[in-house]
Design an enzyme around this catalytic site. Structure first.
Site, short mmCIF file in Angstrom:
data_model
loop_
_atom_site.label_atom_id
_atom_site.label_comp_id
_atom_site.label_asym_id
_atom_site.label_seq_id
_atom_site.Cartn_x
_atom_site.Cartn_y
_atom_site.Cartn_z
CE LYS A 184 -14.07 -6.86 3.57
NZ LYS A 184 -12.95 -6.60 3.01
CG HIS A 188 -1.83 -0.97 1.30
ND1 HIS A 188 -2.10 -1.79 2.61
CD2 HIS A 188 -2.91 -1.47 0.43
CE1 HIS A 188 -3.24 -2.79 2.06
NE2 HIS A 188 -3.56 -2.40 0.86
NE ARG A 222 -2.43 -7.44 -4.47
CZ ARG A 222 -3.47 -7.95 -3.79
NH1 ARG A 222 -2.84 -7.88 -2.57
NH2 ARG A 222 -4.64 -8.03 -4.04
CB SER A 225 -4.34 -6.62 4.38
OG SER A 225 -4.01 -5.47 4.06
O1 PNS Z 1 -8.83 -3.04 0.10
P1 PNS Z 1 -10.02 -3.44 -0.46
O2 PNS Z 1 -10.82 -4.18 0.76
O3 PNS Z 1 -9.87 -4.32 -1.84
O4 PNS Z 1 -11.01 -2.29 -0.89
C1 PNS Z 1 -12.32 -2.38 -1.34
C2 PNS Z 1 -13.15 -1.12 -1.50
C3 PNS Z 1 -12.98 -0.28 -0.09
C4 PNS Z 1 -12.54 -0.12 -2.57
C5 PNS Z 1 -14.51 -1.35 -2.24
O5 PNS Z 1 -14.97 -2.29 -1.27
C6 PNS Z 1 -15.28 -0.18 -1.92
O6 PNS Z 1 -15.34 0.89 -2.59
N1 PNS Z 1 -16.43 -0.37 -0.97
C7 PNS Z 1 -17.40 0.88 -0.92
C8 PNS Z 1 -18.74 0.45 -1.04
C9 PNS Z 1 -18.69 0.73 -2.63
O7 PNS Z 1 -18.82 1.94 -3.20
N2 PNS Z 1 -19.08 -0.14 -3.60
C10 PNS Z 1 -19.23 -0.14 -5.01
C11 PNS Z 1 -18.06 -0.52 -5.56
S1 PNS Z 1 -18.34 -0.63 -7.42
#
Ligand code: PNS
Length: 173
Positions: A41, A17, A94, A132
């Site tokens: 979560k 990150h 990645r 993570s």
């Molecule tokens: O680190 P991560 O868990 O891969 O991050 C995922 C994240 C936070 C980017 C994604 O889950 C997100 O944007 N969640 C917020 C809800 C949302 O907007 N969902 C629609 C996405 S298309």
């Protein structure tokens, strides 16, 4: 003023990150590292602990003129990004396996909010296998995570395990 949101779970922040944030800092005037507050979560660290860890490690980034800040959000990412007057969402890629999910999210976010661009940055090869989830699993099972997370994060993970959370973490990974 080019402002980007770098959203994620950051449970916990890894060196991968940090690498993406440093790369993004060359492209934007401000990057807001935004921790998703997701009540569904079962995280290792609370949102406030994750924000604190980010605050500890972000100053070590060589960010030139870019301002790097930390925040959290709930609900839709695009709504949060527009509220913050951001132009872009930054995501790290990645391996090709990340691409399918990231493309789906980027296109869905674009449909929801065409004013926002998603910018994909490639992490350094050294971090191309770091996540993570794996870091938590390895550490919880007694493996070595030196070089994968900042030392301060490792210390915080150690403290969590010393408090007898091993079984809880293994169930949640
Ligand atoms: O680190 P991560 O868990 O891969 O991050 C995922 C994240 C936070 C980017 C994604 O889950 C997100 O944007 N969640 C917020 C809800 C949302 O907007 N969902 C629609 C996405 S298309």
């Amino acid at each position: 003023m080019r402002r980007a949101i770098y959203p994620g779970s950051f449970d916990p922040i890894t060196n991968g990150h940090l690498d993406i944030i440093e790369r993004g800092s060359k492209l934007f005037d401000e990057i807001v590292v935004a921790v998703l507050d997701n009540p569904d979560k079962n995280p290792m660290f609370s949102v406030s602990e994750r924000i604190e860890m980010l605050g500890d490690v972000l100053p070590q980034i060589n960010s030139d003129d870019c301002r790097i800040s930390v925040d959290y959000f709930q609900g839709l990412l695009v709504e949060y990004a527009i509220k913050k007057e951001a132009n872009a969402i930054v995501r790290g890629i990645r391996a090709i396996s990340d691409y399918e999910y990231e493309l789906q999210m980027a296109l869905m976010n674009r449909r929801l909010e065409p004013r926002l661009e998603t910018v994909f940055l490639m992490s350094a090869e050294d971090y191309s296998y770091v996540s993570s989830r794996l870091v938590k699993q390895i550490f919880t099972l007694g493996g070595e995570v030196n070089g994968l997370v900042p030392d301060s994060v490792k210390t915080k993970m150690r403290a969590k395990l010393d408090n007898g959370n091993r079984v809880k973490f293994l169930e949640s990974i």
